[in-house]
Design an enzyme around this catalytic site. Structure first.
Site, PDB file in Angstrom:
ATOM      1  N   LYS A  91      97.955  45.915  30.446  1.00 34.98           N
ATOM      2  CA  LYS A  91      98.974  45.970  29.408  1.00 34.98           C
ATOM      3  C   LYS A  91      98.633  47.087  28.430  1.00 34.98           C
ATOM      4  O   LYS A  91      97.504  47.604  28.432  1.00 34.98           O
ATOM      5  CB  LYS A  91      99.166  44.627  28.717  1.00 34.98           C
ATOM      6  N   SER A 123      94.468  52.753  31.318  1.00 30.35           N
ATOM      7  CA  SER A 123      93.516  51.942  30.554  1.00 30.35           C
ATOM      8  C   SER A 123      92.484  52.809  29.839  1.00 30.35           C
ATOM      9  O   SER A 123      92.044  52.477  28.731  1.00 30.35           O
ATOM     10  CB  SER A 123      92.837  50.899  31.443  1.00 30.35           C
ATOM     11  N   THR A 144      91.111  53.862  40.735  1.00 31.49           N
ATOM     12  CA  THR A 144      92.558  53.721  40.944  1.00 31.49           C
ATOM     13  C   THR A 144      92.917  54.089  42.376  1.00 31.49           C
ATOM     14  O   THR A 144      92.401  55.084  42.897  1.00 31.49           O
ATOM     15  CB  THR A 144      93.407  54.606  39.995  1.00 31.49           C
ATOM     16  N   ASP A 146      95.632  55.241  43.068  1.00 27.81           N
ATOM     17  CA  ASP A 146      96.532  56.405  42.949  1.00 27.81           C
ATOM     18  C   ASP A 146      95.750  57.722  42.996  1.00 27.81           C
ATOM     19  O   ASP A 146      96.328  58.775  43.250  1.00 27.81           O
ATOM     20  CB  ASP A 146      97.309  56.353  41.627  1.00 27.81           C
TER      21      ASP A 146
HETATM   22  O1  F6P Z   1      98.163  52.266  39.294  1.00 23.36           O
HETATM   23  C1  F6P Z   1      97.917  51.460  40.394  1.00 23.36           C
HETATM   24  C2  F6P Z   1      99.182  50.833  40.896  1.00 23.36           C
HETATM   25  O2  F6P Z   1      98.863  50.012  42.006  1.00 23.36           O
HETATM   26  C3  F6P Z   1     100.298  51.807  41.242  1.00 23.36           C
HETATM   27  O3  F6P Z   1     100.098  52.435  42.468  1.00 23.36           O
HETATM   28  C4  F6P Z   1     101.486  50.902  41.186  1.00 23.36           C
HETATM   29  O4  F6P Z   1     102.664  51.608  40.878  1.00 23.36           O
HETATM   30  C5  F6P Z   1     101.141  49.962  40.050  1.00 23.36           C
HETATM   31  O5  F6P Z   1      99.745  49.989  39.917  1.00 23.36           O
HETATM   32  C6  F6P Z   1     101.598  48.554  40.255  1.00 23.36           C
HETATM   33  O6  F6P Z   1     101.298  47.843  39.102  1.00 23.36           O
HETATM   34  P1  F6P Z   1     101.460  46.267  38.964  1.00 23.36           P
HETATM   35  O7  F6P Z   1     100.237  45.649  39.563  1.00 23.36           O
HETATM   36  O8  F6P Z   1     101.544  46.070  37.513  1.00 23.36           O
HETATM   37  O9  F6P Z   1     102.684  45.872  39.722  1.00 23.36           O
END
Ligand code: F6P
Length: 388
Positions: A91, A123, A144, A146
């Protein structure tokens, strides 16, 4: 070198390898006689501590074993597990001033000399603001799926996610072939295309669409996909794999939750139109049978692969080393086969700028070797009409 009291927290979306980081930090610290506090649920743990939900001793990780029964007693299994034993927090900035004050108080209560933050681009940005206010000594570890943290070639979790998506593509190949279908796979990555590009190449995709090369789906790109698929068919193969990164936008340049479904629909429509115009030379209008798979959070939860465990472990040890040398305000990074560290401030500057401009914090290099590799294999990357 005196005994230190340090903290560790995991924040942002979880990923495979977080527990391997925690294990490495605890093991290395224990050997030095330090005390490590595991902060539950990111900075919320400090708040809860200040509010009396925990006592400081509840959070001590050193000297604690997560023991298994019977013959497995003593097995040091933490690095094999996905998720985070500390929990994680996804968050934004603490909105209420009293919560922020409680976080800062919680930190003070533990008397920490340093805090290790395992986080991604979002974060890290948020916690660094808190750290500045609280005058915390921090060392960051990038994680991450990503892979979009600047300066580091790899973040914890990325390699495992590549493995999961690659395996998914492999598994889909056989059902695709059996039914002469086009399998379209939507891959995570937020605004970055690293995961889609790496896994697409490794998994044998015929089309890979990533936001760095295809920020949004133009008619040319959609028709390019149709031509690529038609070409595959005319060469004798009756199935195909398409990978689309979730960061690619629709034709109106808007984000879609299910951009894979959107693309499938567009490919169907355009194939029909093209077939009518080309009188079936390129494709058969009734035959484009597409199915969409959204891999979703499967990409975040899997036993970390060996390279992720290694990266996580090396990063954890490096973070402890930095703390031992009193080198704070740094982030550990992986570059050219070595672990290094960089000033956190330089990364945070990039993150803040990118967040402000709503662009990717560490995009795929459009001129990099991965993109060249995909192109050289004849993979359609969404540029122009068609490659083939
Ligand atoms: O940043 C990591 C990630 O998994 C992204 O690839 C994806 O868009 C997002 O988090 C999903 O977030 P949440 O777990 O809040 O749905």
């Amino acid at each position: 070198m005196g005994k230190k009291r340090i903290g560790i927290l995991t924040s942002g979306g979880d990923c495979p390898g977080l527990n391997a980081v925690i294990r490495a930090v605890v093991k290395a610290s224990q050997l030095k006689g330090w005390v490590v506090y595991g902060i539950p649920y990111g900075t919320d743990g400090f708040m809860d501590l200040a509010k009396g939900k925990y006592q400081p001793q509840d959070l001590v990780l050193t000297g604690n074993s997560y023991d298994l029964p019977g013959m497995l007693k003593g097995l040091d299994f933490l690095q094999f597990l996905s998720g985070s034993v500390l929990g994680s927090l996804s968050k934004g900035h603490p909105e209420e001033a009293q919560n922020k004050a409680a976080i800062l108080k919680g930190y003070e209560m533990l008397g920490l000399e340093a805090l290790i933050i395992v986080g991604g681009d979002g974060s890290l940005d948020i916690i660094c603001d808190l750290a500045q206010e609280g005058n915390w000594n921090i060392v960051a570890i990038p994680k991450t799926i990503d892979n979009d943290v600047p300066f580091t070639e790899s973040s914890v979790g990325f390699t495992t996610a590549v493995e999961i998506v690659t395996q998914g593509l492999y598994d889909l190949t056989f059902t695709a072939a059996s039914h002469e279908r086009v399998m379209l796979v939507q891959v995570m990555g937020r605004d970055a295309g690293h995961l889609a590009l790496h896994a697409g190449i490794a998994g044998g995709a015929d089309i890979i669409l990533i936001p760095e090369l295809t920020p949004y789906l133009t008619l040319d790109t959609i028709q390019g996909c149709c031509y690529q698929l038609a070409h595959i068919r005319s060469s004798g193969r009756q199935f195909a794999l398409v990978v689309i990164a979730e960061g690619v936008k629709n034709q109106q340049q808007q984000k879609e939750k299910y951009i894979g479904d959107y693309l499938a629909q567009q490919i169907k429509e355009q194939t029909k139109l093209l077939c009518e115009k080309k009188e079936g030379v390129f494709c058969d209008p009734i035959d484009v049978d597409l199915r969409v798979t959204v891999l979703g959070h499967l990409q975040r939860s899997h036993t970390p692969v060996a390279l992720d465990r290694l990266l996580a472990t090396v990063f954890g040890i490096k973070a402890v080393e930095l703390i031992e040398e009193n080198r704070y305000g740094r982030i550990v990074i992986w570059r050219e086969g070595q672990v290094h560290s960089a000033p956190l401030s330089s990364i945070i500057k990039i993150l803040k700028q990118c967040h402000h401009e709503k662009r990717c914090t560490y995009p795929v290099d459009p001129h990099g070797f991965m993109v060249k590799t995909a192109r050289s294999l004849g993979i359609y990357l969404g540029e122009g009409r068609s490659l083939l």
